[in-house]
Design a protein around this motif. Structure first.
Motif: not given
Length: 214
Positions: A93-108
């Motif tokens: 398993t590999m687990l990570t946490v994100r707390g903020r989203t940037r302009e470049k995030d969410g690209r397809i």
């Protein structure tokens, strides 16, 4: 409200049928009960920058640590394996946490082929931005248009999303900048590419932990 351990709704996940469109997935809203989610939201780690953070790099409250322990535990693994007819007994398993989203995030994109299954758990309260569909994950019909989606998952209310990865598991979201707490858990392949990603994950945890301590 004082919560010692979270009562994750494994029964709802077990009962939820696999959706086939645009690719096999399961989404469960309120996987974390709402009163317990409210308590968790007051104790989320402070993350001021974008990117993914291994838990080892963060200062976690006991409640957050309890959540991570349950997500990495045998019950979730067993349910997902049975639901998607997978053998995950020996999958790292590999687990990570994100707390903020940037302009470049969410690209397809499709997730790395080293990741057999992706599990996303959203820890945010509803907001005006999410109601405008900003930052809401979309399961897409193809790789070219974020508006060509079959399913949209707002990143709120303790929603859990699970899908096995594949060459057509395109997903992304409309641009959003701001707080957006997400836990991502992956069941990994056993090959060299997966081992390389896991090594980078461990090195990233160490580097970020040292950076926070500086």
């Amino acid at each position: 409200m004082t919560v010692a351990a979270l009562n994750l709704d494994f029964a709802a996940l077990t009962a939820k049928p696999v959706e086939k469109t645009p690719f096999p997935h399961v989404a469960v809203e309120h996987f974390i009960p709402q009163d317990e989610l409210a308590a968790l939201q007051t104790s989320l780690p402070q993350i001021a920058s974008g990117g993914s953070f291994p838990p080892e790099a963060l200062t976690l409250t006991p409640l957050m640590q309890n959540l991570i322990t349950q997500l990495e535990g045998p019950e979730l693994r067993k349910i997902i394996a049975r639901k998607f007819s997978l053998d995950l007994d020996d999958a790292p398993t590999m687990l990570t946490v994100r707390g903020r989203t940037r302009e470049k995030d969410g690209r397809i994109h499709c997730d790395s082929t080293a990741k057999r299954v992706t599990v996303l758990l959203y820890l945010n309260p509803p907001s005006a931005a999410f109601e405008r569909q900003e930052g809401c994950l979309r399961l897409l019909n193809g790789p070219d248009d974020v508006e060509d989606f079959a399913v949209e998952v707002p990143p709120v209310n303790g929603t859990l999303l699970v899908f096995p990865n594949g060459p057509t598991t395109w997903h992304g979201h409309r641009q959003y900048v701001g707080p957006r707490y997400t836990i991502q858990l992956n069941y990994m392949e056993a090959g060299a590419k997966a081992r390389s990603e896991l090594r980078r994950h461990k090195l990233s945890a160490l580097a970020k932990k040292l950076s926070f301590a500086a």
